[in-house]
Design an enzyme around this catalytic site. Structure first.
Site, mmCIF file in Angstrom:
data_model
loop_
_atom_site.group_PDB
_atom_site.id
_atom_site.type_symbol
_atom_site.label_atom_id
_atom_site.label_comp_id
_atom_site.label_asym_id
_atom_site.label_seq_id
_atom_site.Cartn_x
_atom_site.Cartn_y
_atom_site.Cartn_z
ATOM 1 N N HIS A 176 -7.018 -1.525 1.496
ATOM 2 C CA HIS A 176 -6.722 -0.228 0.867
ATOM 3 C C HIS A 176 -6.385 0.833 1.919
ATOM 4 O O HIS A 176 -6.611 2.017 1.712
ATOM 5 C CB HIS A 176 -7.863 0.228 -0.058
ATOM 6 C CG HIS A 176 -7.994 -0.674 -1.249
ATOM 7 N ND1 HIS A 176 -7.256 -0.516 -2.387
ATOM 8 C CD2 HIS A 176 -8.758 -1.790 -1.447
ATOM 9 C CE1 HIS A 176 -7.570 -1.483 -3.257
ATOM 10 N NE2 HIS A 176 -8.468 -2.273 -2.702
ATOM 11 N N THR A 177 -5.866 0.395 3.026
ATOM 12 C CA THR A 177 -5.394 1.322 4.065
ATOM 13 C C THR A 177 -3.870 1.360 4.119
ATOM 14 O O THR A 177 -3.298 2.335 4.597
ATOM 15 C CB THR A 177 -5.912 0.889 5.457
ATOM 16 O OG1 THR A 177 -5.690 -0.519 5.586
ATOM 17 C CG2 THR A 177 -7.385 1.187 5.630
ATOM 18 N N ASP A 178 -3.216 0.299 3.618
ATOM 19 C CA ASP A 178 -1.747 0.247 3.807
ATOM 20 C C ASP A 178 -1.037 1.390 3.087
ATOM 21 O O ASP A 178 -0.158 2.035 3.656
ATOM 22 C CB ASP A 178 -1.153 -1.125 3.440
ATOM 23 C CG ASP A 178 -1.369 -1.577 2.006
ATOM 24 O OD1 ASP A 178 -2.143 -0.924 1.266
ATOM 25 O OD2 ASP A 178 -0.751 -2.593 1.606
ATOM 26 N N GLY A 237 -2.889 -15.428 -8.879
ATOM 27 C CA GLY A 237 -3.734 -14.330 -9.370
ATOM 28 C C GLY A 237 -5.132 -14.319 -8.775
ATOM 29 O O GLY A 237 -6.049 -13.737 -9.344
ATOM 30 N N SER A 292 1.885 -12.904 -5.975
ATOM 31 C CA SER A 292 3.049 -12.157 -6.475
ATOM 32 C C SER A 292 3.988 -11.789 -5.328
ATOM 33 O O SER A 292 5.207 -11.938 -5.457
ATOM 34 C CB SER A 292 2.633 -10.925 -7.275
ATOM 35 O OG SER A 292 1.564 -10.280 -6.688
ATOM 36 N N GLU A 338 7.917 -4.427 -6.948
ATOM 37 C CA GLU A 338 6.570 -4.409 -7.534
ATOM 38 C C GLU A 338 6.158 -2.993 -7.947
ATOM 39 O O GLU A 338 5.572 -2.783 -8.999
ATOM 40 C CB GLU A 338 5.573 -5.013 -6.542
ATOM 41 C CG GLU A 338 4.268 -5.302 -7.201
ATOM 42 C CD GLU A 338 3.516 -6.481 -6.605
ATOM 43 O OE1 GLU A 338 4.132 -7.312 -5.900
ATOM 44 O OE2 GLU A 338 2.318 -6.572 -6.859
ATOM 45 N N ASP A 344 1.150 -7.019 1.779
ATOM 46 C CA ASP A 344 1.306 -8.403 1.313
ATOM 47 C C ASP A 344 2.715 -8.925 1.577
ATOM 48 O O ASP A 344 2.907 -10.060 2.021
ATOM 49 C CB ASP A 344 1.003 -8.498 -0.186
ATOM 50 C CG ASP A 344 -0.381 -7.975 -0.527
ATOM 51 O OD1 ASP A 344 -1.167 -7.760 0.404
ATOM 52 O OD2 ASP A 344 -0.658 -7.792 -1.719
HETATM 53 C C1 GLA Z 1 -3.218 -5.512 -2.733
HETATM 54 C C2 GLA Z 1 -1.947 -4.726 -2.427
HETATM 55 C C3 GLA Z 1 -1.828 -4.404 -0.943
HETATM 56 C C4 GLA Z 1 -3.109 -3.793 -0.387
HETATM 57 C C5 GLA Z 1 -4.324 -4.602 -0.818
HETATM 58 C C6 GLA Z 1 -5.617 -3.948 -0.434
HETATM 59 O O1 GLA Z 1 -3.151 -6.783 -2.181
HETATM 60 O O2 GLA Z 1 -0.819 -5.444 -2.852
HETATM 61 O O3 GLA Z 1 -0.721 -3.557 -0.725
HETATM 62 O O4 GLA Z 1 -3.224 -2.450 -0.758
HETATM 63 O O5 GLA Z 1 -4.350 -4.831 -2.216
HETATM 64 O O6 GLA Z 1 -5.727 -3.893 0.937
#
Ligand code: GLA
Length: 382
Positions: free
Chosen positions: A33-35, A119, A125, A157, A169
């Site tokens: 949750h930093t990207d 999933g 995805s 997405e 990702d």
């Molecule tokens: C999902 C999102 C990523 C990233 C992660 C958490 O995988 O697709 O972009 O934010 O959650 O790090």
């Protein structure tokens, strides 16, 4: 998997594919949750992928069979008035994103096969988006920089599927490097490959929990981060450190304070983790992973009982260098780092420990850092 994908194509379309591509899933070792806060992440592409075997067709559509679902779809490359759902929406989203960029993609027929759990939080995805785009590009004879490919996948997405994901990702799936984790600065998109110490095996622990509302909860987290940054007068939480956060704490309610604290401290942990891996400092690796999991659990509140349980089981097993949830959370997978040669012990003891609760029995896979998306077969001119 390559042979199986080709076989599946032959059965379905009674002929030979011209192209076979593979796009991997990922785990993330630090920086969740930093990207989307322009921060740092440390993912690695894994040796489990989405595969597509395909050949061109003269029509302007993609005729695709998803073997894992035993379902087919016919996706127009020019008419986007009817929105597809589930796995089809990722394929359509990529077609739409390419169309939006003015790229004319030729039609193809193909089979999708995957040895990546779908999933489960391993970016199936993003892998599907990357695989579809790889086929599109080969068919169109276009060479594209992998980072650009990642941006198209993310755009699809964000704008088509409606999941406001960051870029991690897709970058991992497009740019992965064998035997390395990727240290990514999501602001500059600069990537440094960091060698995985050979003494470490990476184990994925899949809780088999899938949360229906994960995507909307994710978007809510993203919005909270944006709001915290705005209240603190910065473009993104990337521009904050703990001191700066303390200074603007009064502008934030307790929830936003917790959300921001996770992001700010997680960025610091990611930088430290890079050094800990380079130095092979196992004590530090372990404590960083524990701190990261606690922060995701208590401050960001994206863990769940099943993840907490497998992480606490794993941490206490001899030979384990640390464990934490990985990816978006709300179920999905944890990752454990173990001393090479102790994987069997970890899996046995973890299964025993899991049985102490009435949660689903987790599935475990040892994984390797693998190369990003590749064209594994390309027969002549298509
Ligand atoms: C999902 C999102 C990523 C990233 C992660 C958490 O995988 O697709 O972009 O934010 O959650 O790090």
């Amino acid at each position: 998997m390559q042979a199986e994908t080709v076989q599946a194509f032959r059965r379905r379309f009674d002929g030979e594919p011209k192209v076979v591509v593979r796009a991997p899933g990922r785990i993330n070792l630090m920086g969740d949750h930093t990207d989307y806060n322009q921060g740092f992440v440390l993912p690695m592409a894994i040796n489990r992928s989405v595969w597509i075997a395909a050949r061109p067709i003269p029509q302007h559509h993609i005729d695709v069979y998803a073997a894992d679902y035993n379902e087919t779809a016919c996706i127009s490359l020019i008419d986007f008035s009817r929105k597809e759902s589930s796995w089809k929406s990722y394929i359509q989203g990529v077609a739409w994103a390419a169309h939006e960029r003015g790229m004319e993609m030729p039609g193809w027929q193909g089979v999708v096969l995957s040895d990546l759990p779908i999933g489960a939080g391993l970016s199936s995805s993003a892998a599907l988006e990357t695989a579809v785009l790889s086929v599109d590009l080969v068919m169109a004879g276009i060479h594209m920089d992998p980072k650009e490919m990642a941006k198209i996948g993310q755009y699809a997405e964000n704008r088509w599927v409606g999941m406001k994901c960051g870029i991690m990702d897709q970058l991992a799936s497009c740019c992965g490097q064998k035997d390395h984790v990727l240290f990514i600065d999501c602001q500059s998109m600069e990537i440094q490959a960091v060698k995985m110490p050979t003494e470490i095996d990476v184990v994925i622990i899949d809780t088999r929990i899938k949360r229906e509302l994960a995507s909307s909860a994710y978007n809510v987290r993203r919005e909270a981060c944006r709001s915290a940054a705005e209240k603190c007068g910065v473009d993104s939480l990337r521009d904050m450190d703990v001191k700066r956060l303390d200074q603007c704490a009064r502008s934030l309610d307790s929830l936003l304070r917790k959300r921001a604290r996770h992001v700010v401290t997680e960025n610091e942990r990611t930088l430290e983790m890079v050094n800990a891996l380079r130095d092979y400092n196992v004590e530090q690796i372990k404590s960083l992973m524990a701190a990261s999991h606690a922060s995701l659990r208590h401050d960001f509140e994206v863990s769940c009982d099943e993840l907490d349980h497998v992480v606490s089981c794993a941490e206490n097993i001899q030979g384990c260098f640390g464990a934490r949830m990985t990816g978006a959370g709300f179920g999905g997978c944890a990752v454990a780092l173990v001393h090479r040669g102790t994987v069997d012990r970890l899996t046995q003891e973890l299964l025993a420990c899991s049985r102490q609760q009435s949660f689903p029995i987790p599935e475990m896979y040892v994984c390797r850092a693998e190369q990003g998306a590749e064209i594994v077969l390309h027969r002549g001119a298509v």
